[in-house]
Design a protein around this motif. Structure first.
Motif, PDB file in Angstrom:
ATOM      1  N   SER A  87       0.852  -1.189   0.000  1.00  0.00           N
ATOM      2  CA  SER A  87       0.000   0.000   0.000  1.00  0.00           C
ATOM      3  C   SER A  87       0.890   1.242   0.000  1.00  0.00           C
ATOM      4  CB  SER A  87      -0.911   0.027   1.228  1.00  0.00           C
ATOM      5  OG  SER A  87      -1.667   1.239   1.269  1.00  0.00           O
ATOM      6  N   PHE A  88       0.352   2.339  -0.542  1.00  0.00           N
ATOM      7  CA  PHE A  88       1.042   3.627  -0.481  1.00  0.00           C
ATOM      8  C   PHE A  88       0.480   4.504   0.636  1.00  0.00           C
ATOM      9  CE2 PHE A  88       1.694   2.237  -4.896  1.00  0.00           C
ATOM     10  CZ  PHE A  88       3.064   2.422  -5.021  1.00  0.00           C
ATOM     11  N   PHE A  89      -0.325   3.902   1.535  1.00  0.00           N
ATOM     12  CA  PHE A  89      -0.950   4.652   2.622  1.00  0.00           C
ATOM     13  C   PHE A  89      -0.443   4.183   3.973  1.00  0.00           C
ATOM     14  CE2 PHE A  89      -3.886   5.390  -0.837  1.00  0.00           C
ATOM     15  CZ  PHE A  89      -4.215   6.732  -0.674  1.00  0.00           C
ATOM     16  N   GLU A  90      -0.115   5.147   4.819  1.00  0.00           N
ATOM     17  CA  GLU A  90       0.476   4.859   6.119  1.00  0.00           C
ATOM     18  C   GLU A  90      -0.428   3.991   6.983  1.00  0.00           C
ATOM     19  OE1 GLU A  90       3.929   4.995   7.955  1.00  0.00           O
ATOM     20  OE2 GLU A  90       3.550   6.353   6.287  1.00  0.00           O
ATOM     21  N   GLU A  91      -1.725   4.297   6.993  1.00  0.00           N
ATOM     22  CA  GLU A  91      -2.633   3.568   7.881  1.00  0.00           C
ATOM     23  C   GLU A  91      -2.720   2.087   7.519  1.00  0.00           C
ATOM     24  OE1 GLU A  91      -5.457   6.483   5.668  1.00  0.00           O
ATOM     25  OE2 GLU A  91      -3.287   6.277   5.958  1.00  0.00           O
ATOM     26  N   ASP A  92      -2.682   1.783   6.211  1.00  0.00           N
ATOM     27  CA  ASP A  92      -2.721   0.381   5.779  1.00  0.00           C
ATOM     28  C   ASP A  92      -1.441  -0.350   6.187  1.00  0.00           C
ATOM     29  OD1 ASP A  92      -5.137   0.956   4.530  1.00  0.00           O
ATOM     30  OD2 ASP A  92      -4.166   1.408   2.624  1.00  0.00           O
ATOM     31  N   LEU A  93      -0.299   0.309   5.994  1.00  0.00           N
ATOM     32  CA  LEU A  93       0.985  -0.316   6.320  1.00  0.00           C
ATOM     33  C   LEU A  93       1.105  -0.584   7.811  1.00  0.00           C
ATOM     34  CD1 LEU A  93       3.213   1.835   3.946  1.00  0.00           C
ATOM     35  CD2 LEU A  93       2.514  -0.546   3.611  1.00  0.00           C
ATOM     36  N   ARG A  94       0.627   0.349   8.622  1.00  0.00           N
ATOM     37  CA  ARG A  94       0.661   0.128  10.083  1.00  0.00           C
ATOM     38  C   ARG A  94      -0.272  -1.018  10.465  1.00  0.00           C
ATOM     39  NH1 ARG A  94       0.548   5.926  10.526  1.00  0.00           N
ATOM     40  NH2 ARG A  94      -1.667   5.788  10.976  1.00  0.00           N
ATOM     41  N   TRP A  95      -1.445  -1.076   9.826  1.00  0.00           N
ATOM     42  CA  TRP A  95      -2.408  -2.135  10.128  1.00  0.00           C
ATOM     43  C   TRP A  95      -1.805  -3.499   9.836  1.00  0.00           C
ATOM     44  CZ3 TRP A  95      -5.232  -6.244   8.422  1.00  0.00           C
ATOM     45  CH2 TRP A  95      -6.419  -6.546   9.107  1.00  0.00           C
ATOM     46  N   MET A  96      -0.993  -3.587   8.762  1.00  0.00           N
ATOM     47  CA  MET A  96      -0.371  -4.863   8.373  1.00  0.00           C
ATOM     48  C   MET A  96       0.946  -5.114   9.096  1.00  0.00           C
ATOM     49  SD  MET A  96      -1.073  -5.047   4.246  1.00  0.00           S
ATOM     50  CE  MET A  96      -1.049  -3.319   3.793  1.00  0.00           C
ATOM     51  N   ASN A  97       1.418  -4.134   9.846  1.00  0.00           N
ATOM     52  CA  ASN A  97       2.706  -4.210  10.547  1.00  0.00           C
ATOM     53  C   ASN A  97       3.872  -4.362   9.578  1.00  0.00           C
ATOM     54  OD1 ASN A  97       4.069  -4.052  13.080  1.00  0.00           O
ATOM     55  ND2 ASN A  97       4.518  -6.224  12.993  1.00  0.00           N
ATOM     56  N   ARG A  98       3.823  -3.595   8.480  1.00  0.00           N
ATOM     57  CA  ARG A  98       4.920  -3.594   7.531  1.00  0.00           C
ATOM     58  C   ARG A  98       6.095  -2.796   8.091  1.00  0.00           C
ATOM     59  NH1 ARG A  98       5.429  -7.115   3.773  1.00  0.00           N
ATOM     60  NH2 ARG A  98       6.517  -5.622   2.418  1.00  0.00           N
ATOM     61  N   ALA A  99       7.308  -3.147   7.643  1.00  0.00           N
ATOM     62  CA  ALA A  99       8.517  -2.494   8.147  1.00  0.00           C
ATOM     63  C   ALA A  99       8.737  -1.124   7.507  1.00  0.00           C
ATOM     64  CB  ALA A  99       9.739  -3.373   7.893  1.00  0.00           C
ATOM     65  N   HIS A 100       8.185  -0.895   6.311  1.00  0.00           N
ATOM     66  CA  HIS A 100       8.402   0.386   5.628  1.00  0.00           C
ATOM     67  C   HIS A 100       7.210   1.311   5.828  1.00  0.00           C
ATOM     68  CE1 HIS A 100       6.060  -1.941   2.632  1.00  0.00           C
ATOM     69  NE2 HIS A 100       5.642  -0.768   2.194  1.00  0.00           N
ATOM     70  N   ASN A 101       7.415   2.583   5.481  1.00  0.00           N
ATOM     71  CA  ASN A 101       6.321   3.551   5.557  1.00  0.00           C
ATOM     72  C   ASN A 101       5.924   3.988   4.148  1.00  0.00           C
ATOM     73  OD1 ASN A 101       8.114   5.665   4.722  1.00  0.00           O
ATOM     74  ND2 ASN A 101       8.806   5.892   6.854  1.00  0.00           N
ATOM     75  N   ALA A 102       4.901   4.831   4.058  1.00  0.00           N
ATOM     76  CA  ALA A 102       4.354   5.218   2.765  1.00  0.00           C
ATOM     77  C   ALA A 102       5.363   5.979   1.923  1.00  0.00           C
ATOM     78  CB  ALA A 102       3.087   6.055   2.971  1.00  0.00           C
ATOM     79  N   GLU A 103       6.148   6.849   2.552  1.00  0.00           N
ATOM     80  CA  GLU A 103       7.141   7.609   1.812  1.00  0.00           C
ATOM     81  C   GLU A 103       8.225   6.692   1.246  1.00  0.00           C
ATOM     82  OE1 GLU A 103       9.029  10.889   0.087  1.00  0.00           O
ATOM     83  OE2 GLU A 103       6.989  10.539   0.810  1.00  0.00           O
ATOM     84  N   GLN A 104       8.643   5.710   2.025  1.00  0.00           N
ATOM     85  CA  GLN A 104       9.634   4.751   1.538  1.00  0.00           C
ATOM     86  C   GLN A 104       9.081   3.937   0.371  1.00  0.00           C
ATOM     87  OE1 GLN A 104      10.298   2.878   5.367  1.00  0.00           O
ATOM     88  NE2 GLN A 104      12.428   3.595   5.413  1.00  0.00           N
ATOM     89  N   ALA A 105       7.787   3.624   0.418  1.00  0.00           N
ATOM     90  CA  ALA A 105       7.171   2.872  -0.679  1.00  0.00           C
ATOM     91  C   ALA A 105       7.281   3.638  -1.983  1.00  0.00           C
ATOM     92  CB  ALA A 105       5.712   2.572  -0.362  1.00  0.00           C
ATOM     93  N   ARG A 106       6.936   4.905  -1.945  1.00  0.00           N
ATOM     94  CA  ARG A 106       6.967   5.721  -3.159  1.00  0.00           C
ATOM     95  C   ARG A 106       8.404   6.018  -3.605  1.00  0.00           C
ATOM     96  NH1 ARG A 106       3.515   9.393  -5.753  1.00  0.00           N
ATOM     97  NH2 ARG A 106       1.873   8.953  -4.255  1.00  0.00           N
ATOM     98  N   GLN A 107       9.235   6.467  -2.678  1.00  0.00           N
ATOM     99  CA  GLN A 107      10.596   6.861  -3.040  1.00  0.00           C
ATOM    100  C   GLN A 107      11.441   5.667  -3.463  1.00  0.00           C
ATOM    101  OE1 GLN A 107      11.650   9.958  -3.539  1.00  0.00           O
ATOM    102  NE2 GLN A 107       9.543  10.548  -3.054  1.00  0.00           N
ATOM    103  N   GLY A 108      11.260   4.535  -2.777  1.00  0.00           N
ATOM    104  CA  GLY A 108      12.002   3.341  -3.154  1.00  0.00           C
ATOM    105  C   GLY A 108      11.645   2.887  -4.558  1.00  0.00           C
ATOM    106  N   LEU A 109      10.379   2.967  -4.887  1.00  0.00           N
ATOM    107  CA  LEU A 109       9.934   2.562  -6.220  1.00  0.00           C
ATOM    108  C   LEU A 109      10.483   3.507  -7.290  1.00  0.00           C
ATOM    109  CD1 LEU A 109       8.310   0.546  -7.795  1.00  0.00           C
ATOM    110  CD2 LEU A 109       6.237   1.814  -7.222  1.00  0.00           C
TER     111      LEU A 109
END
Length: 373
Positions: free
Chosen positions: A122-144
């Motif tokens: 997901s590119f949304f912070e709330e979804d990533l926190r809900w899934m307990n992902r290690a990255h955040n939304a900004e890292q998702a976009r910038q890394g890509l």
């Protein structure tokens, strides 16, 4: 042509929905790499799969991007040493957005990686926190963005059906990927796997359960959006711009043999399936003793028939009944009639495939076409 899968079982932290074999302890990385190299040697000499050119190699996990680049390069060198890896082989590395940097990407490319599978979700912070992902939304976009500078052949994972994910936010996730120019998407409905942290949290009413109806709605939306964007829906969860299908996964779906190396990895030779022990320490110990710690299942003709039905039905090419034995062909055609009447299957000549509506019921339809063991 065959494939190679290498399982790297290390993760920075545990996603609460994941049921793959992994550990958040990064100990034994070197010992594991050494053991995988040794398994390559042992398996190559074992004869489970007849030596043949290797068209694809896939680093999965876990999070393979946690391995040092030297270790990845070493495993690729050893794969080429023990197996006839084709010069034009598709070589994929799964990576998380928080492991992507300009230097790292260039190092992977130099090592021989030519395709990335990035676990965005997901590119949304709330979804990533809900899934307990290690990255955040900004890292998702910038890394890509960084990855697209060095790699043309990229796929990302996105998850839909997360409680609280609105259709609008789901569309923004998909549109972000399209705007960035990602040529391949793997999109999965969130599933609650038994004994995962998410399963336990839902049972304790600490998190909301999934809504199957909402998931179906978001899947139908997804199919329409990506069709309009020019993507091929070539397998139920996979969408690609022309020329960007996953060669590795496509080979799985065609029943091509593959070697699996590492703890919990599976191998298949067309007639039998093997799977390694899902324990890092047991795996390393056995390999050091000169043994591959696997279990094996010899597939019966009915099992092979049913596997073909299950896998082929999920693909755009569908089931070619001309490839089936006569009695099986007759049964499948008879059983398909009711699903065709419901608008869930289509048929042209000898080929049967799912409609978009039918894709919502793929597992049930496949089971209805299975032969009894």
């Amino acid at each position: 042509m065959a494939g190679i899968y290498i399982h790297i079982p290390f993760c920075r932290q545990a996603c609460n929905y994941c049921n793959f074999h992994f550990t958040t302890s990064l100990h034994y990385k070197k010992q594991l790499v050494d053991a995988i190299e040794r398994e390559m040697q042992l398996a190559g000499a074992g004869g489970f799969i007849k030596q043949q050119p290797v068209a694809t190699l896939y680093f999965g996990g876990g999070t393979p991007s946690l391995l040092e680049t030297d270790a990845i390069a070493h495993l690729l060198e050893q794969a080429n040493r023990y197996y006839p890896v084709a010069d034009d082989a598709e070589i994929t590395l799964e990576a998380n957005p928080d492991d992507l940097s300009a230097a790292q990407l260039k190092a992977w490319k130099k090592a021989g990686i030519n395709r990335l599978s990035i676990g965005v979700q997901s590119f949304f912070e709330e979804d990533l926190r809900w899934m307990n992902r290690a990255h955040n939304a900004e890292q998702a976009r910038q890394g890509l963005l960084l990855a697209l500078n060095d790699f043309e052949n990229i796929t990302i994972d996105l998850i839909y059906g997360v409680p609280g994910l609105s259709d609008g936010r789901w569309r923004q996730n998909v549109e972000t990927a399209l705007e960035l120019g990602v040529p391949h998407l793997s999109c999965y409905a969130l599933t609650i796997e038994p004994k995962t942290p998410l399963d336990k949290m839902i049972r304790k009413h600490e998190k909301n359960d999934i809504d199957a109806g909402r998931q179906s709605e978001q899947f139908l939306l997804l199919m329409n959006w990506l069709k309009d964007a020019g993507f091929e829906h070539y397998e139920i969860s996979n969408f690609a711009k022309p020329g960007f299908r996953s060669r590795h996964n496509s080979a799985y779906w065609k029943g091509v043999p593959y070697w699996g190396f590492g703890p919990s990895a599976h191998s298949f030779n067309g007639m039998a399936r093997r799977w390694n022990v899902a324990s890092n320490q047991k795996y390393i110990h056995a390999i050091n003793e000169g043994n591959i710690p696997f279990e094996e299942e010899i597939l019966t003709p009915v099992q092979r028939f049913n596997e073909y039905i299950m896998i082929a039905l999920r693909t755009a090419e569908g089931i070619d009944t001309a490839l089936l034995p006569e009695m099986g062909k007759k049964y499948v055609l008879e059983q398909a009639v009711k699903h065709t009447r419901r608008g869930h299957l289509q048929q042209h000549g000898s080929v049967i495939w799912l409609t978009n509506e039918g894709k919502l019921y793929a597992d049930g339809i496949a089971a209805d076409l299975f032969l009894d063991a």
